[in-house]
Design an enzyme around this catalytic site. Structure first.
Site, mmCIF file in Angstrom:
data_model
loop_
_atom_site.group_PDB
_atom_site.id
_atom_site.type_symbol
_atom_site.label_atom_id
_atom_site.label_comp_id
_atom_site.label_asym_id
_atom_site.label_seq_id
_atom_site.Cartn_x
_atom_site.Cartn_y
_atom_site.Cartn_z
ATOM 1 N N SER A 1 -3.943 121.369 31.815
ATOM 2 C CA SER A 1 -4.774 121.079 32.984
ATOM 3 C C SER A 1 -3.966 120.545 34.162
ATOM 4 O O SER A 1 -4.494 120.439 35.271
ATOM 5 C CB SER A 1 -5.865 120.066 32.618
ATOM 6 O OG SER A 1 -5.297 118.836 32.207
ATOM 7 N N LYS B 1 -12.203 112.769 35.006
ATOM 8 C CA LYS B 1 -11.002 112.808 35.850
ATOM 9 C C LYS B 1 -11.345 112.431 37.301
ATOM 10 O O LYS B 1 -10.634 111.639 37.936
ATOM 11 C CB LYS B 1 -10.377 114.195 35.794
ATOM 12 C CG LYS B 1 -9.753 114.527 34.449
ATOM 13 C CD LYS B 1 -9.209 115.939 34.408
ATOM 14 C CE LYS B 1 -8.551 116.240 33.065
ATOM 15 N NZ LYS B 1 -8.034 117.627 32.990
#
Length: 818
Positions: free
Chosen positions: A665, A708
């Site tokens: 990611s 996040k």
């Protein structure tokens, strides 16, 4: 900043796109007290239609090997749903048979198993106990009867008369020939006689030789006759004892005939029981003395079977292994501790005279016995963790019989006297519950697994967020509240639970099927409603439950943020920097996860085309992370050096990272930092980035997008939001957004932004404020664009490589030498 305003980049998402609200007005009830249950059948299976189909198929399929493995995450309601369906199916079936173990009179080490109709095992046990009690009265009375004593005395008298007649004949024969039959300490003997007296030896020697010879010959003849007669005595005794035994059997037969006839009449429809009762009658006839007072002899105690005040009669007991008395339908057994003995049964021992001994009364049932004819449910992991349990279960299912055998006995390691109980036929459905990884490991590594467990029920951890499923979720919440005596929930509280169910799966288009978590949320909301003195659970109580749960778990998150605010961990949230960017990671602590900003830096220089991932070099980066770095290297080479060598040496690192890094990611984040370093274009530190990249520069979806974003938001808010802060996410992750209320409010106020990015060029334009630029017809990038500056830098590196590859003149002169 004026150039940034003109640069083309994606617009930030509106606040409405950051959180999908569940409108309470769309729910067709006021409180959950109005919602009705479905009745006595299995409850609604939230999002588990495929699993329910598999369960019903496995239950209905009666052929061999169609046992069920239920795979899915813990907390998705697998066990309850399975038990509900098994209970419904079991109720429609007849009660299973009873099983008992009884003495095998022919071979005591191999007890016999008897199948009885449901509920009859205890009846047979009581009947046999009553029989023994009656025999204890009837037999002594029979042996004390006058007729028995007279007949016994006659037999004994006849035997005595037979012996006396034989010896009297010998005595008369001896007397007729002048010889006396005398008794000595060693037995009977012969000697010459004179009248009624035995002739002394000295007088015998004075007799004429002819007389002595005649007497000796007669004594030898009589001695042979005496010895022959004495040899017949044991036979006569055996004949007498045989006649006494026949008499005893006859007496016993007459004494117990009416008892056995009555008992057989009660069990006339079961041939196996009748055969057993016939064996009991024969054994009682042979062992009638056991029923007489004080008849337990020491030799009987050494037979290797337990004894006590009723030890003589243990062999007539009935060991009830399984009794279905009072049961309705087939059994459903949940085995929570599936050890090998708990599964297939065991033979227990008792210490007696310093030795471990056993008999059929010490055979104990296992869960296979209790579930026989029905359904057995077990946790697959627990089953595999106990030695021998898995192999013995497979053997039982394969052979379709339950064979009780200890591991030591099976491996030949036991020297203790043991039993070999007759195997019991097995007919049941086994359901194993486990996680998907365990199912796939068994499928791959155990060839027998696929043959024995042909049906899998795959429980999903999420479902579509549709009106139907929302309604089912509301009904489940209402059913839980009624079942556990909780306060009803109003529609606003249910709407908030629906929103949290989407948040739990990180997808605004889906709902969580992790019913354990949702049930805990309802219970905690009820607690806070009680603290507030409310009679109804409302949305504020649900919100407080969510906040309190997070509060209990977020100590580590607060500690990480404090390190950043104190400057111990360097994370910039303002200004610009070349080759430096804020990445986003997710830390998981049990079921609690949170986002953590991390600083990614890149340095470039002239080299041989290597992009060095420092994390991988020091073995802190996992294989997926390494794959992401290789993909961005491939993108870099294919875009900027498709026909020329890439004369670049670059290093990438996660600064102040002291643990392992895994996942791809951050691959786009690393690429942004690398392009910034090559173009010498500063990146806005008020932005953070997440997303993986493919070889064509497309930004791909990642997991944990909500955590996040919130992790970077918390840091920026603590330092002060000024409208410049935001996060770049893959455009494919937009449907997954279910951000916290404070993040949504900040976005609505223009203080924080979330940008959906589709490709690298969009991300670079947003991060640097300069357009990335596209190739024109000549294959060149526009002047001043990021791509143009990157290509120029790489071209300079290439020219430097060419210069270094030119060989020097032999005379040592330089290029401009005369």
């Amino acid at each position: 900043m004026s150039k940034r305003k003109k640069a083309a980049h994606p617009e930030s998402l509106p606040a409405s796109a950051l959180y999908r609200v569940c409108d309470p007005s769309l729910l067709d009830f006021t409180t959950t007290a109005e919602l009705q249950d479905d009745g006595d059948g299995p409850g609604p299976a939230l999002g588990q239609e495929r699993a329910v189909e598999a369960i019903r198929f496995a239950i209905g399929m009666r052929h061999r090997g169609f046992n069920l493995f239920a795979l899915g995450e813990e907390g998705t309601g697998r066990r309850n749903l399975i038990l509900d369906h098994l209970g419904e199916a079991a109720a429609a079936r007849p009660a299973s048979d009873d099983w008992v173990y009884v003495e095998n009179f022919a071979e005591a080490a191999k007890p016999r198993a008897l199948r009885l109709p449901a509920g009859r095992a205890r009846v047979l046990e009581r009947d046999m106990a009553h029989l023994v009690e009656e025999l204890g009265h009837a037999l002594p009375a029979a042996f004390e009867a006058e007729d028995y004593r007279v007949r016994r005395q006659m037999i004994e008298a006849e035997a005595k008369q037979q012996r006396e007649t034989a010896f009297t004949a010998i005595q008369e024969d001896a007397e007729a020939h002048g010889i006396a039959l005398v008794r000595t300490p060693t037995g009977l003997g012969l000697a010459p006689s004179k009248g009624d007296e035995v002739l002394p030896p000295d007088e015998f020697k004075q007799l004429p030789e002819e007389t002595q010879a005649r007497l000796r010959a007669e004594m030898e003849r009589l001695q042979q006759r005496l010895e022959s007669t004495i040899k017949l005595v044991p036979r006569w005794d055996r004949d007498m004892r045989g006649r006494l035994r026949e008499l005893e059997r006859e007496v016993v037969g007459h004494a117990i005939a009416h008892l056995m006839d009555d008992l057989k009449g009660d069990w006339a429809e079961l041939p196996e029981v009748l055969a057993y009762l016939d064996e009991v009658a024969r054994d009682v006839a042979l062992s009638a003395q056991d029923f007489l007072p004080e008849s337990e002899e020491p030799e009987r105690r050494a037979e290797g079977r337990p004894h006590g005040h009723d030890g003589r009669f243990r062999r007539y007991r009935v060991n009830v292994l399984v009794c279905r008395e009072g049961d309705k339908g087939a059994p459903v057994v949940m085995e929570t501790y599936p050890t090998q003995p708990n599964l297939i049964g065991r033979v227990e021992y008792i210490a007696q005279y310093g030795t471990l001994i056993t008999d059929f009364n010490l055979i104990k049932a296992g869960s296979l016995h209790r579930a026989n004819g029905g359904y057995l449910v077990m946790d697959a992991l627990k089953l595999l963790m106990h030695p021998f349990a898995w192999e013995d279960l497979k053997r039982a299912l394969r052979d379709r019989e339950i064979r009780i055998e200890s591991p030591g006995q099976a491996m030949g390691l036991m020297s203790t006297l043991s039993l070999e109980p007759q195997p019991i036929p097995l007919d049941l459905k086994v359901v194993l519950v486990g996680d998907p990884m365990l199912y796939y490991l068994l499928s791959h590594n155990d060839p027998e697994f696929g043959e024995l467990f042909k049906v899998s029920a795959d429980f999903d951890w999420r479902m579509e967020r549709s009106e139907t499923n929302t309604s089912l979720l509301a009904r489940s919440v209402g059913a839980l509240a009624r079942k556990e005596g909780l306060r009803p929930l109003d529609r606003g509280a249910v709407a908030r639970i629906v929103e949290q169910a989407s948040r739990d799966v990180g997808d605004s288009t889906r709902l969580s099927t992790h019913m354990a978590s949702l049930a805990d949320l309802v219970r905690e909301a009820d607690y806070w409603a009680g603290e507030a003195g409310a009679d109804l659970v409302v949305a504020d109580h649900v919100e407080r439950a969510i906040s309190a749960s997070t509060r209990r778990l977020d100590r580590v998150r607060d500690s990480v943020q404090q390190e950043m605010l104190a400057g111990t961990v360097h994370i910039a949230t303002e200004g610009e920097a070349v080759g430096q960017i804020n990445g986003l990671a997710v830390l998981e602590l049990g079921r609690f996860s949170f986002g953590r900003p991390t600083r990614v830096t890149a340095r470039v220089r002239f080299g041989k085309g290597d992009v060095v991932d420092i994390e991988r070099e020091v073995q802190l980066g996992g294989p997926i992370h390494g794959k992401g770095v290789m993909i961005l290297s491939s993108f870099l080479a294919s875009r900027y050096a498709a026909e020329l060598p890439l004369a670049l040496s670059a290093t990438l690192v996660f600064e102040q990272s002291y643990g392992g890094i895994e996942g791809d990611s951050a691959s786009s984040t690393e690429l942004y930092a690398l392009l910034s370093a090559l173009a010498e274009a500063p990146i806005r530190q008020s932005l953070a980035v997440t997303g993986s990249i493919d070889q064509f520069g497309r930004i791909q979806a990642i997991g944990g997008v909500n955590e996040k974003i919130e992790g970077f938001f918390d840091l920026c808010r603590a330092r002060g939001l000024d409208g410049s802060h935001g996060v770049l996410i893959p455009a494919d992750n937009v449907p997954h957004l279910m951000l916290r209320k404070d993040v949504v409010e900040a976005a609505a106020a223009g203080l924080f932004a979330v940008y959906p990015v589709e490709n690298v060029d969009q991300g670079m334009a947003l991060l640097t404020g300069h357009p990335a630029g596209e190739r024109d017809g000549d294959g060149k990038f526009p002047p001043g664009s990021i791509n143009r500056r990157v290509a120029a830098r790489l071209g300079a590196f290439m020219r430097r490589a060419e210069e270094l590859s030119v060989p020097r003149p032999l005379n040592g002169m330089g290029r401009n030498g005369a």
